[in-house]
Write a protein that holds these residues in place. Structure first.
Motif, PDB file in Angstrom:
ATOM      1  N   THR A 153      -4.341   5.905  -5.093  1.00 34.16           N
ATOM      2  CA  THR A 153      -3.099   5.150  -5.110  1.00 34.16           C
ATOM      3  C   THR A 153      -1.958   6.093  -4.738  1.00 34.16           C
ATOM      4  N   LEU A 154      -0.763   5.552  -4.636  1.00 36.01           N
ATOM      5  CA  LEU A 154       0.397   6.359  -4.266  1.00 36.01           C
ATOM      6  C   LEU A 154       1.298   6.583  -5.475  1.00 36.01           C
ATOM      7  N   ASP A 155       1.719   7.838  -5.634  1.00 31.64           N
ATOM      8  CA  ASP A 155       2.726   8.204  -6.618  1.00 31.64           C
ATOM      9  C   ASP A 155       3.987   8.477  -5.817  1.00 31.64           C
ATOM     10  N   GLY A 156       4.767   7.439  -5.571  1.00 31.76           N
ATOM     11  CA  GLY A 156       5.838   7.534  -4.596  1.00 31.76           C
ATOM     12  C   GLY A 156       5.215   7.576  -3.210  1.00 31.76           C
ATOM     13  N   GLU A 157       5.392   8.703  -2.513  1.00 32.43           N
ATOM     14  CA  GLU A 157       4.756   8.876  -1.212  1.00 32.43           C
ATOM     15  C   GLU A 157       3.544   9.798  -1.288  1.00 32.43           C
ATOM     16  N   ARG A 158       3.238  10.314  -2.467  1.00 31.19           N
ATOM     17  CA  ARG A 158       2.153  11.277  -2.648  1.00 31.19           C
ATOM     18  C   ARG A 158       0.867  10.571  -3.058  1.00 31.19           C
ATOM     19  N   PRO A 159      -0.246  10.824  -2.347  1.00 33.46           N
ATOM     20  CA  PRO A 159      -1.515  10.207  -2.746  1.00 33.46           C
ATOM     21  C   PRO A 159      -2.092  10.908  -3.969  1.00 33.46           C
ATOM     22  N   VAL A 160      -2.555  10.121  -4.923  1.00 32.50           N
ATOM     23  CA  VAL A 160      -3.222  10.644  -6.115  1.00 32.50           C
ATOM     24  C   VAL A 160      -4.518   9.859  -6.291  1.00 32.50           C
ATOM     25  N   GLY A 161      -5.371  10.335  -7.183  1.00 28.16           N
ATOM     26  CA  GLY A 161      -6.624   9.618  -7.377  1.00 28.16           C
ATOM     27  C   GLY A 161      -7.501  10.259  -8.421  1.00 28.16           C
ATOM     28  N   CYS A 162      -8.642   9.639  -8.671  1.00 24.60           N
ATOM     29  CA  CYS A 162      -9.582  10.146  -9.660  1.00 24.60           C
ATOM     30  C   CYS A 162     -10.960   9.537  -9.426  1.00 24.60           C
ATOM     31  N   THR A 163     -11.945  10.114 -10.083  1.00 25.52           N
ATOM     32  CA  THR A 163     -13.311   9.596 -10.057  1.00 25.52           C
ATOM     33  C   THR A 163     -13.533   8.717 -11.281  1.00 25.52           C
ATOM     34  N   ILE A 164     -14.147   7.555 -11.093  1.00 22.08           N
ATOM     35  CA  ILE A 164     -14.504   6.692 -12.225  1.00 22.08           C
ATOM     36  C   ILE A 164     -15.955   6.240 -12.073  1.00 22.08           C
ATOM     37  N   ASN A 165     -16.520   5.744 -13.168  1.00 19.36           N
ATOM     38  CA  ASN A 165     -17.889   5.235 -13.102  1.00 19.36           C
ATOM     39  C   ASN A 165     -18.015   3.808 -13.622  1.00 19.36           C
ATOM     40  N   THR A 166     -16.882   3.166 -13.873  1.00 19.23           N
ATOM     41  CA  THR A 166     -16.919   1.813 -14.427  1.00 19.23           C
ATOM     42  C   THR A 166     -16.127   0.860 -13.546  1.00 19.23           C
ATOM     43  N   CYS A 167     -16.835  -0.038 -12.878  1.00 18.04           N
ATOM     44  CA  CYS A 167     -16.223  -1.068 -12.045  1.00 18.04           C
ATOM     45  C   CYS A 167     -17.159  -2.257 -12.005  1.00 18.04           C
ATOM     46  N   PHE A 168     -16.619  -3.445 -12.154  1.00 18.18           N
ATOM     47  CA  PHE A 168     -17.477  -4.634 -12.037  1.00 18.18           C
ATOM     48  C   PHE A 168     -16.676  -5.804 -11.489  1.00 18.18           C
ATOM     49  N   GLN A 169     -17.386  -6.722 -10.847  1.00 22.24           N
ATOM     50  CA  GLN A 169     -16.755  -7.903 -10.270  1.00 22.24           C
ATOM     51  C   GLN A 169     -16.679  -8.993 -11.320  1.00 22.24           C
ATOM     52  N   VAL A 170     -15.493  -9.581 -11.469  1.00 19.53           N
ATOM     53  CA  VAL A 170     -15.274 -10.598 -12.496  1.00 19.53           C
ATOM     54  C   VAL A 170     -15.414 -12.002 -11.932  1.00 19.53           C
ATOM     55  N   THR A 171     -14.855 -12.236 -10.729  1.00 18.32           N
ATOM     56  CA  THR A 171     -14.947 -13.549 -10.102  1.00 18.32           C
ATOM     57  C   THR A 171     -15.435 -13.390  -8.672  1.00 18.32           C
ATOM     58  N   SER A 172     -15.980 -14.487  -8.115  1.00 19.65           N
ATOM     59  CA  SER A 172     -16.518 -14.435  -6.755  1.00 19.65           C
ATOM     60  C   SER A 172     -15.548 -15.006  -5.728  1.00 19.65           C
ATOM     61  N   GLN A 173     -14.898 -16.115  -6.039  1.00 17.49           N
ATOM     62  CA  GLN A 173     -13.911 -16.686  -5.134  1.00 17.49           C
ATOM     63  C   GLN A 173     -12.560 -16.033  -5.374  1.00 17.49           C
ATOM     64  N   ASN A 174     -11.886 -15.643  -4.268  1.00 13.38           N
ATOM     65  CA  ASN A 174     -10.645 -14.891  -4.403  1.00 13.38           C
ATOM     66  C   ASN A 174     -10.878 -13.748  -5.387  1.00 13.38           C
ATOM     67  N   PRO A 175     -11.801 -12.836  -5.061  1.00 14.90           N
ATOM     68  CA  PRO A 175     -12.408 -11.926  -6.046  1.00 14.90           C
ATOM     69  C   PRO A 175     -11.428 -11.113  -6.886  1.00 14.90           C
ATOM     70  N   ILE A 176     -11.771 -11.042  -8.170  1.00 14.83           N
ATOM     71  CA  ILE A 176     -11.095 -10.167  -9.121  1.00 14.83           C
ATOM     72  C   ILE A 176     -12.123  -9.149  -9.608  1.00 14.83           C
ATOM     73  N   LEU A 177     -11.741  -7.865  -9.628  1.00 14.84           N
ATOM     74  CA  LEU A 177     -12.578  -6.799 -10.122  1.00 14.84           C
ATOM     75  C   LEU A 177     -11.903  -6.133 -11.313  1.00 14.84           C
ATOM     76  N   ALA A 178     -12.652  -5.350 -12.051  1.00 16.83           N
ATOM     77  CA  ALA A 178     -12.101  -4.625 -13.192  1.00 16.83           C
ATOM     78  C   ALA A 178     -12.593  -3.185 -13.154  1.00 16.83           C
ATOM     79  N   ILE A 179     -11.687  -2.249 -13.453  1.00 16.42           N
ATOM     80  CA  ILE A 179     -12.057  -0.852 -13.588  1.00 16.42           C
ATOM     81  C   ILE A 179     -11.541  -0.353 -14.926  1.00 16.42           C
ATOM     82  N   SER A 180     -12.126   0.743 -15.417  1.00 13.55           N
ATOM     83  CA  SER A 180     -11.714   1.323 -16.688  1.00 13.55           C
ATOM     84  C   SER A 180     -11.173   2.722 -16.458  1.00 13.55           C
ATOM     85  N   LEU A 181      -9.990   3.000 -17.018  1.00 13.97           N
ATOM     86  CA  LEU A 181      -9.345   4.303 -16.874  1.00 13.97           C
ATOM     87  C   LEU A 181      -8.873   4.800 -18.236  1.00 13.97           C
ATOM     88  N   ASN A 182      -9.053   6.095 -18.477  1.00 17.56           N
ATOM     89  CA  ASN A 182      -8.558   6.701 -19.705  1.00 17.56           C
ATOM     90  C   ASN A 182      -7.032   6.650 -19.743  1.00 17.56           C
TER      91      ASN A 182
END
Length: 219
Positions: free
Chosen positions: A18-47
């Motif tokens: 993602t962007l922190d202002g104009e600076r790219p930032v990011g991280c590694t995660i291991n938790t992501c799942f799809q919640v809906t199929s139509q007009n998809p919604i996903l969920a991730i977990s972050l500390n």
């Protein structure tokens, strides 16, 4: 209660960008799942201590790169065991923009871009509910968390939902007789064996930590 039963749950590995202002930032995660199929919604977990979470709260849009077996494995440690508060995690890899979100360069299984729509507090972690706004399928084979542990031989960072503290020397099984010496990276937990001393110029393949960050594992 045997909490090791949770190890039987399946996970993947993902690089959040993602962007922190104009600076790219990011991280590694291991938790992501799809919640809906139509007009998809996903969920991730972050500390809650994760700087990337702060940036997502401000920016709203973020990317998700699905780590592949064919990916440069060092990207996992570079994005997972350092903080964007202090480190430019994209410096060694570069990045491109996809629909307004940075994606780290390299071989991945897929790229997703999402807009956060809800933040759900879960004590130590926050589940980010997000709507899919763009998706690109790539050629890599998705890396499972089991592959990461058994083949890459990496460990979870302390901020990960699946983090387990390493065993103490008293808890570790006795080593069998061998001429090899085993060393563990203090930063990311990567373990490696050598016949004799570790080379002075050796760097961890997961987090790029130098020899000085390794300790020898003794029986």
């Amino acid at each position: 209660m045997d909490t090791t039963a949770l190890f039987k749950l399946t996970y993947g590995l993902y690089i959040v960008g993602t962007l922190d202002g104009e600076r790219p930032v990011g991280c590694t995660i291991n938790t992501c799942f799809q919640v809906t199929s139509q007009n998809p919604i996903l969920a991730i977990s972050l500390n809650k201590n994760n700087y990337t979470l702060e940036a997502i709260r401000r920016n709203g849009r973020f990317s998700l790169s699905v780590v592949a077996q064919e990916s440069d494995w060092s990207v996992i440690g570079s994005f997972g065991f350092h903080t964007s508060r202090e480190v430019d995690k994209y410096a060694d890899y570069g990045y491109t923009m996809l629909s307004g979100a940075p994606i780290v360069n390299g071989v991945f299984a897929a790229r997703l871009v999402l807009d956060a729509i809800n933040f759900v507090d879960n004590e130590t972690h926050v589940v980010v509910m997000a709507r899919l706004v763009d998706a690109v399928k790539e050629t890599g084979t998705p890396m499972t968390y089991e592959f990461y542990h058994s083949v890459v031989k990496g460990s979870a960072p302390k901020n990960a939902p699946t983090y387990v503290a390493p065993a103490t020397e008293a808890q570790q099984p006795a080593a069998t007789e061998t001429t090899k010496r085993k060393f563990r990276c203090e930063v990311c937990g990567y373990e490696v064996e050598f016949d004799g001393d570790m080379p002075d110029d050796y760097k961890c393949p997961l987090c790029n930590a130098p020899k000085s960050k390794f300790t020898e594992i003794t029986a």
